[in-house]
Design a protein around this motif. Structure first.
Motif, PDB file in Angstrom:
ATOM      1  N   TRP A 114      48.015  35.328  38.279  1.00 42.15           N
ATOM      2  CA  TRP A 114      47.677  33.937  37.955  1.00 42.15           C
ATOM      3  C   TRP A 114      47.029  33.727  36.607  1.00 42.15           C
ATOM      4  O   TRP A 114      46.930  32.600  36.145  1.00 42.15           O
ATOM      5  CB  TRP A 114      46.827  33.315  39.050  1.00 42.15           C
ATOM      6  CG  TRP A 114      45.404  33.814  39.146  1.00 42.15           C
ATOM      7  CD1 TRP A 114      44.996  35.000  39.687  1.00 42.15           C
ATOM      8  CD2 TRP A 114      44.228  33.145  38.700  1.00 42.15           C
ATOM      9  NE1 TRP A 114      43.638  35.115  39.604  1.00 42.15           N
ATOM     10  CE2 TRP A 114      43.132  33.972  39.010  1.00 42.15           C
ATOM     11  CE3 TRP A 114      43.990  31.920  38.083  1.00 42.15           C
ATOM     12  CZ2 TRP A 114      41.815  33.634  38.717  1.00 42.15           C
ATOM     13  CZ3 TRP A 114      42.670  31.571  37.787  1.00 42.15           C
ATOM     14  CH2 TRP A 114      41.605  32.424  38.106  1.00 42.15           C
ATOM     15  N   MET A 115      46.617  34.779  35.922  1.00 41.35           N
ATOM     16  CA  MET A 115      46.091  34.543  34.574  1.00 41.35           C
ATOM     17  C   MET A 115      46.038  35.805  33.728  1.00 41.35           C
ATOM     18  O   MET A 115      45.905  36.912  34.243  1.00 41.35           O
ATOM     19  CB  MET A 115      44.691  33.908  34.618  1.00 41.35           C
ATOM     20  CG  MET A 115      43.582  34.819  35.095  1.00 41.35           C
ATOM     21  SD  MET A 115      41.939  34.018  35.065  1.00 41.35           S
ATOM     22  CE  MET A 115      41.623  33.892  33.315  1.00 41.35           C
ATOM     23  N   PRO A 159      42.765  39.714  36.282  1.00 39.33           N
ATOM     24  CA  PRO A 159      42.046  39.120  37.429  1.00 39.33           C
ATOM     25  C   PRO A 159      42.966  39.024  38.654  1.00 39.33           C
ATOM     26  O   PRO A 159      44.125  38.614  38.535  1.00 39.33           O
ATOM     27  CB  PRO A 159      41.658  37.731  36.912  1.00 39.33           C
ATOM     28  CG  PRO A 159      41.626  37.866  35.428  1.00 39.33           C
ATOM     29  CD  PRO A 159      42.711  38.844  35.085  1.00 39.33           C
ATOM     30  N   LEU A 160      42.425  39.406  39.809  1.00 43.94           N
ATOM     31  CA  LEU A 160      43.248  39.486  41.016  1.00 43.94           C
ATOM     32  C   LEU A 160      43.556  38.116  41.618  1.00 43.94           C
ATOM     33  O   LEU A 160      42.770  37.185  41.527  1.00 43.94           O
ATOM     34  CB  LEU A 160      42.532  40.319  42.083  1.00 43.94           C
ATOM     35  CG  LEU A 160      42.264  41.789  41.753  1.00 43.94           C
ATOM     36  CD1 LEU A 160      41.620  42.482  42.969  1.00 43.94           C
ATOM     37  CD2 LEU A 160      43.538  42.503  41.336  1.00 43.94           C
ATOM     38  N   THR A 161      44.724  38.059  42.256  1.00 44.22           N
ATOM     39  CA  THR A 161      45.090  36.919  43.091  1.00 44.22           C
ATOM     40  C   THR A 161      44.635  37.194  44.520  1.00 44.22           C
ATOM     41  O   THR A 161      44.238  36.285  45.251  1.00 44.22           O
ATOM     42  CB  THR A 161      46.619  36.713  43.060  1.00 44.22           C
ATOM     43  OG1 THR A 161      47.030  36.640  41.705  1.00 44.22           O
ATOM     44  CG2 THR A 161      47.029  35.463  43.808  1.00 44.22           C
ATOM     45  N   GLY A 162      44.717  38.462  44.910  1.00 44.19           N
ATOM     46  CA  GLY A 162      44.280  38.875  46.239  1.00 44.19           C
ATOM     47  C   GLY A 162      43.992  40.359  46.264  1.00 44.19           C
ATOM     48  O   GLY A 162      44.598  41.128  45.518  1.00 44.19           O
ATOM     49  N   LYS A 163      43.051  40.750  47.116  1.00 43.41           N
ATOM     50  CA  LYS A 163      42.622  42.149  47.198  1.00 43.41           C
ATOM     51  C   LYS A 163      43.213  42.774  48.458  1.00 43.41           C
ATOM     52  O   LYS A 163      42.977  42.282  49.571  1.00 43.41           O
ATOM     53  CB  LYS A 163      41.104  42.177  47.259  1.00 43.41           C
ATOM     54  CG  LYS A 163      40.475  43.535  47.077  1.00 43.41           C
ATOM     55  CD  LYS A 163      38.956  43.369  46.949  1.00 43.41           C
ATOM     56  CE  LYS A 163      38.218  44.652  47.225  1.00 43.41           C
ATOM     57  NZ  LYS A 163      38.568  45.755  46.349  1.00 43.41           N
TER      58      LYS A 163
END
Lengths: 217, 215
Positions: A114-115, A159-163
């Motif tokens: 996402w970024m 940067p994560l969207t989900g872990k």
């Protein structure tokens, strides 16, 4: 067969008849074109409806767009609702499979899409909810970047969207299953060797004893 | 008292420095006539809460281009290059929120809740500075409710009592925002007499709606 078609055809094999499916924009959307004839799925659109018709089918309607803002149509039996209901469906475990593209994925099932700080910040839209709530999360993407750099890493740098949310990674080279022990190579694309997968993958992975060729034609 | 009014009178309720919720998803379901009039009125320093900043020439995007927002609270800005440019230049504050969280925060604002507990965003930068609450064995983020001074809503049909029906994916955030603002202004494509909408078909009850203008 080009890379995108290989990925879309293989993703389509993950769908079972009657599944509720949410497809991200891009390669994931193409998967709807390759459903086996005996499989019919219900496509969910995050902006508030079930029964999204595949592109190029029915005539597109005014005031009906997909998650990418493209005019679409709704299938007979479809249903429209507000954004809270839409994300209750997504977050509440009522979506069987979500398929998303990604910038990076890693061997712990983390995903970043996402970024890119300082460069590109489109925002997460519905992606963070989709990966936290769908029963099965599939990342569908080309195995490397346009410049040939690996996207399947030991650890995501963006940067994560989900872990720890990804279940399967489907690329033009192979299929990885994300297991508690790490990545398991379960299939290679037609004509692709395990060595090619290894050359293009930074993440550590184990080769499944039953590793086979993707069953696509 | 009639809820039907003119755009000019309805927009008297939108003043500088207010927080304004605006319905729509990439411009679909955004009350464009109200946005047009707000651009002409030139109200400044608004905090805009919306799903996205749409496009340069469509929906909420036009309030970005006209520099009327000091802050945008949204889930997505990727379709409007001006939002990113102003953000990078330090001229517009942007708070990015996962779409499902944003929807529930607005719903919570209108529903009298103290917030919501969601798994979305755990382990990401969205969780930074937020309280994590364990329910049984599962962790959730506490996300607080969102409210606004004014909501600008797009409906397909309104009756004179304010009951609303929406059309296709133009519904999106509109019914949620209609519950979460002090003053709710609706742009309706069609306005019918009280009693012309079957009560079973009403999506937003008229008690939430203050003013209606013809779209």
């Amino acid at each position: 067969m080009n890379a995108k078609t290989i990925i879309a055809k293989r993703v389509a094999l993950e769908f079972e008849d009657g599944y509720v499916v949410n497809l991200g924009i891009g390669i994931p959307t193409l998967a709807a074109d390759f459903l086996p004839t005996d499989v019919s799925v219900i496509l969910q659109s995050e902006n508030g409806f079930l029964g999204l018709a595949p592109l190029g089918g029915l005539v597109a309607e005014v005031d009906l767009v997909n998650a990418g803002g493209k005019s679409v149509s709704i299938m007979p039996g479809g249903a429209v609702f507000d954004s809270a209901m839409s994300f209750a469906i997504i977050r509440g475990g009522h979506v069987d499979v979500t398929v998303l593209g990604s910038l990076e994925v890693d061997q712990e099932g983390n995903l970043a899409n996402w970024m890119v700080p300082g460069k590109l910040v489109p925002g997460m839209g519905g992606a963070m909810d989709l990966v936290s709530g769908a029963k099965k999360v599939i990342v569908a993407m080309e195995h490397t970047t346009k410049d040939g750099n690996p996207k399947i890493l030991k650890k995501c740098t963006l940067p994560l969207t989900g872990k720890g949310v990804v279940n399967f990674i489907i690329t033009n080279l192979c299929v990885f299953e994300v297991t508690p022990a790490g990545l398991l190579l379960i299939e290679t694309a037609p004509g692709v060797t395990v060595d090619e997968v290894r050359t293009n993958t930074v993440a550590e992975f184990v080769i499944a004893p039953h590793v086979c060729t993707m069953p696509i034609i | 008292m009639s809820k039907i009014t003119t755009i000019e009178q309805a927009l008297e309720f939108v003043q500088d420095n207010m927080t304004v919720m605006i319905g729509g998803f990439l411009g679909v379901g955004t009350p464009e006539r109200l946005v047009d009039a707000l651009v002409i009125k030139g109200t400044k320093n608004l905090i805009g809460i919306a799903n996205d900043t749409a496009m340069l020439d469509k929906g909420v995007g036009r309030l970005v281009v006209s520099r009327q927002l000091k802050k945008a609270v949204v889930s997505h800005i990727g379709t409007n290059p001006e939002t990113g440019r102003l953000m990078n230049a330090g001229e517009l504050e942007v708070e990015l929120i996962p779409q499902g969280t944003l929807a529930e925060q607005i719903r919570a604002g209108g529903a009298g809740l103290g917030g919501i507990l969601t798994p979305t965003g755990l382990g990401t930068i969205v969780a930074e500075g937020k309280e994590v609450i364990k329910v049984d064995d599962r962790e959730f983020l506490l996300e607080k409710p969102l409210k606004a001074d004014v909501a600008l809503i797009k409906a397909h049909t309104a009756d004179t009592a304010g009951n609303l029906i929406f059309y296709r994916s133009a519904r999106n955030f509109n019914p949620l925002m209609a519950m979460a603002a002090k003053v709710v202004i609706v742009e309706a494509e069609n306005i019918v007499e009280k009693g012309q909408i079957n009560p079973d078909h009403v999506v937003t009850p008229g008690i939430f709606v203050d003013w209606i203008i013809k779209g």
